[in-house]
Write a protein that holds these residues in place. Structure first.
Motif, PDB file in Angstrom:
ATOM      1  N   UNK A 114       0.797  -1.234   0.000  1.00 25.24           N
ATOM      2  CA  UNK A 114       0.000   0.000   0.000  1.00 25.24           C
ATOM      3  C   UNK A 114       0.828   1.282   0.000  1.00 25.24           C
ATOM      4  N   UNK A 115       2.127   1.178   0.353  1.00 24.96           N
ATOM      5  CA  UNK A 115       2.990   2.362   0.356  1.00 24.96           C
ATOM      6  C   UNK A 115       3.880   2.316  -0.886  1.00 24.96           C
ATOM      7  N   UNK A 116       3.773   3.349  -1.709  1.00 28.66           N
ATOM      8  CA  UNK A 116       4.519   3.375  -2.972  1.00 28.66           C
ATOM      9  C   UNK A 116       5.238   4.713  -3.114  1.00 28.66           C
ATOM     10  N   UNK A 117       6.530   4.640  -3.458  1.00 25.60           N
ATOM     11  CA  UNK A 117       7.349   5.843  -3.599  1.00 25.60           C
ATOM     12  C   UNK A 117       8.142   5.781  -4.900  1.00 25.60           C
ATOM     13  N   UNK A 118       8.155   6.900  -5.617  1.00 27.46           N
ATOM     14  CA  UNK A 118       8.958   7.037  -6.824  1.00 27.46           C
ATOM     15  C   UNK A 118      10.150   7.926  -6.513  1.00 27.46           C
ATOM     16  N   UNK A 119      11.339   7.496  -6.919  1.00 26.32           N
ATOM     17  CA  UNK A 119      12.532   8.325  -6.792  1.00 26.32           C
ATOM     18  C   UNK A 119      12.751   9.017  -8.128  1.00 26.32           C
ATOM     19  N   UNK A 120      12.752  10.344  -8.101  1.00 25.25           N
ATOM     20  CA  UNK A 120      12.857  11.139  -9.322  1.00 25.25           C
ATOM     21  C   UNK A 120      14.186  11.880  -9.372  1.00 25.25           C
ATOM     22  N   UNK A 121      14.787  11.894 -10.536  1.00 24.09           N
ATOM     23  CA  UNK A 121      15.917  12.793 -10.791  1.00 24.09           C
ATOM     24  C   UNK A 121      15.459  13.742 -11.887  1.00 24.09           C
ATOM     25  N   UNK A 122      15.063  14.932 -11.477  1.00 25.53           N
ATOM     26  CA  UNK A 122      14.399  15.833 -12.417  1.00 25.53           C
ATOM     27  C   UNK A 122      13.082  15.222 -12.847  1.00 25.53           C
ATOM     28  N   UNK A 123      12.884  15.099 -14.143  1.00 24.47           N
ATOM     29  CA  UNK A 123      11.656  14.501 -14.669  1.00 24.47           C
ATOM     30  C   UNK A 123      11.780  12.998 -14.865  1.00 24.47           C
ATOM     31  N   UNK A 124      12.936  12.455 -14.570  1.00 23.80           N
ATOM     32  CA  UNK A 124      13.226  11.049 -14.826  1.00 23.80           C
ATOM     33  C   UNK A 124      12.980  10.199 -13.588  1.00 23.80           C
ATOM     34  N   UNK A 125      12.196   9.146 -13.714  1.00 23.91           N
ATOM     35  CA  UNK A 125      12.016   8.181 -12.629  1.00 23.91           C
ATOM     36  C   UNK A 125      13.200   7.231 -12.635  1.00 23.91           C
ATOM     37  N   UNK A 126      13.930   7.169 -11.510  1.00 20.66           N
ATOM     38  CA  UNK A 126      15.125   6.335 -11.446  1.00 20.66           C
ATOM     39  C   UNK A 126      14.943   5.138 -10.515  1.00 20.66           C
ATOM     40  N   UNK A 127      13.886   5.136  -9.713  1.00 18.89           N
ATOM     41  CA  UNK A 127      13.682   4.019  -8.799  1.00 18.89           C
ATOM     42  C   UNK A 127      12.276   3.966  -8.244  1.00 18.89           C
ATOM     43  N   UNK A 128      11.921   2.798  -7.737  1.00 19.65           N
ATOM     44  CA  UNK A 128      10.603   2.567  -7.128  1.00 19.65           C
ATOM     45  C   UNK A 128      10.808   1.789  -5.835  1.00 19.65           C
ATOM     46  N   UNK A 129      10.168   2.238  -4.769  1.00 18.64           N
ATOM     47  CA  UNK A 129      10.166   1.498  -3.505  1.00 18.64           C
ATOM     48  C   UNK A 129       8.722   1.253  -3.104  1.00 18.64           C
ATOM     49  N   UNK A 130       8.388  -0.005  -2.863  1.00 15.41           N
ATOM     50  CA  UNK A 130       7.054  -0.390  -2.409  1.00 15.41           C
ATOM     51  C   UNK A 130       7.176  -1.076  -1.056  1.00 15.41           C
ATOM     52  N   UNK A 131       6.212  -0.824  -0.164  1.00 10.76           N
ATOM     53  CA  UNK A 131       6.301  -1.388   1.189  1.00 10.76           C
ATOM     54  C   UNK A 131       4.916  -1.595   1.784  1.00 10.76           C
ATOM     55  N   UNK A 132       4.877  -2.386   2.858  1.00 11.06           N
ATOM     56  CA  UNK A 132       3.642  -2.541   3.614  1.00 11.06           C
ATOM     57  C   UNK A 132       3.964  -2.506   5.113  1.00 11.06           C
ATOM     58  N   UNK A 133       2.929  -2.340   5.901  1.00 15.14           N
ATOM     59  CA  UNK A 133       3.056  -2.262   7.358  1.00 15.14           C
ATOM     60  C   UNK A 133       3.237  -3.668   7.918  1.00 15.14           C
ATOM     61  N   UNK A 134       4.406  -3.907   8.561  1.00 15.98           N
ATOM     62  CA  UNK A 134       4.688  -5.218   9.138  1.00 15.98           C
ATOM     63  C   UNK A 134       4.356  -5.260  10.622  1.00 15.98           C
ATOM     64  N   UNK A 135       3.791  -4.169  11.149  1.00 12.33           N
ATOM     65  CA  UNK A 135       3.445  -4.120  12.563  1.00 12.33           C
ATOM     66  C   UNK A 135       4.610  -3.674  13.425  1.00 12.33           C
ATOM     67  N   UNK A 136       4.305  -3.212  14.635  1.00 12.58           N
ATOM     68  CA  UNK A 136       5.308  -2.781  15.614  1.00 12.58           C
ATOM     69  C   UNK A 136       6.194  -1.665  15.082  1.00 12.58           C
TER      70      UNK A 136
END
Length: 204
Positions: A114-136
């Motif tokens: 449910x958590x999605x992040x795009x890493x941008x360098x200017x207008x260019x997408x250079x990476x993607x990080x996806x995550x979820x809540x594991x508790x605690x």
């Protein structure tokens, strides 16, 4: 074939190989070495136009390498954007690189992230990080994907270390997927440490 002919062919081969690289840093380094070899070769045989051309290309490579390395940790060059897990552009990026993602993450599925992040360098997408809540207070990483061109860099640092995208959601630790153990060198650079069977980053 004499020694200088071998050197000349070797320099030309390096330039050709450099143009086949997908990683920007590797391309520039190989091209620079090839140009320097060709400058020396053409100096010896007295082909001055080729000396001039390769000398100029070598200078261009040095300047571009300086810019790449100077800004690799520069927060003004990169931005982290949170998007919805169903975002159309995120889906496009994942679909466009699905084969490469599957190669390194055969069991990956975006449905649990449910958590999605795009890493941008200017207008260019250079990476993607996806995550979820594991508790605690832990965020479990489902995907940390960097486009091939930028794999000589560590764009993940802008998600984990240089932004508040996880702490803003109340997380105090990030847990790497166990399949990323083979990327321990990359994770260590980002500050991850071993905690039992997991690789964990404590957020500050």
């Amino acid at each position: 074939m004499d020694l200088w002919s071998i050197i000349g062919w070797g320099g030309s081969a390096l330039v050709v190989v450099s143009l086949l690289q997908t990683r920007i840093l590797r391309l520039r380094l190989l091209n620079l070495v090839g140009c320097i070899v060709l400058v020396a070769f053409n100096l010896v045989i007295g082909v001055w136009p080729m000396v001039g051309m390769n000398a100029v290309l070598a200078v261009i490579n040095v300047v571009q390498l300086y810019r790449l390395l100077r800004h690799r940790h520069d927060t003004s060059e990169y931005a982290v954007l949170q998007v919805g897990s169903g975002d159309a552009y995120l889906k496009h990026v994942l679909d466009a690189h699905a084969k490469d993602i599957t190669r390194f993450n055969p069991d990956f599925t975006a449905a649990t992230a449910p958590y999605a992040f795009l890493v941008q360098r200017g207008e260019r997408t250079v990476g993607v990080v996806l995550a979820h809540d594991a508790g605690e207070g832990r965020a479990q990483i489902d995907l940390d994907y960097v486009l091939p061109e930028y794999r000589d860099f560590t764009p993940g640092e802008f998600v984990y270390r240089r932004s508040d995208v996880f702490t803003d959601h109340g997380f105090h630790q990030v847990v790497a997927p166990r399949r990323m153990r083979e990327s321990a060198g990359y994770l260590n650079k980002l500050g991850f440490h071993r905690e039992g069977a997991d690789l964990v980053l404590t957020l500050t």
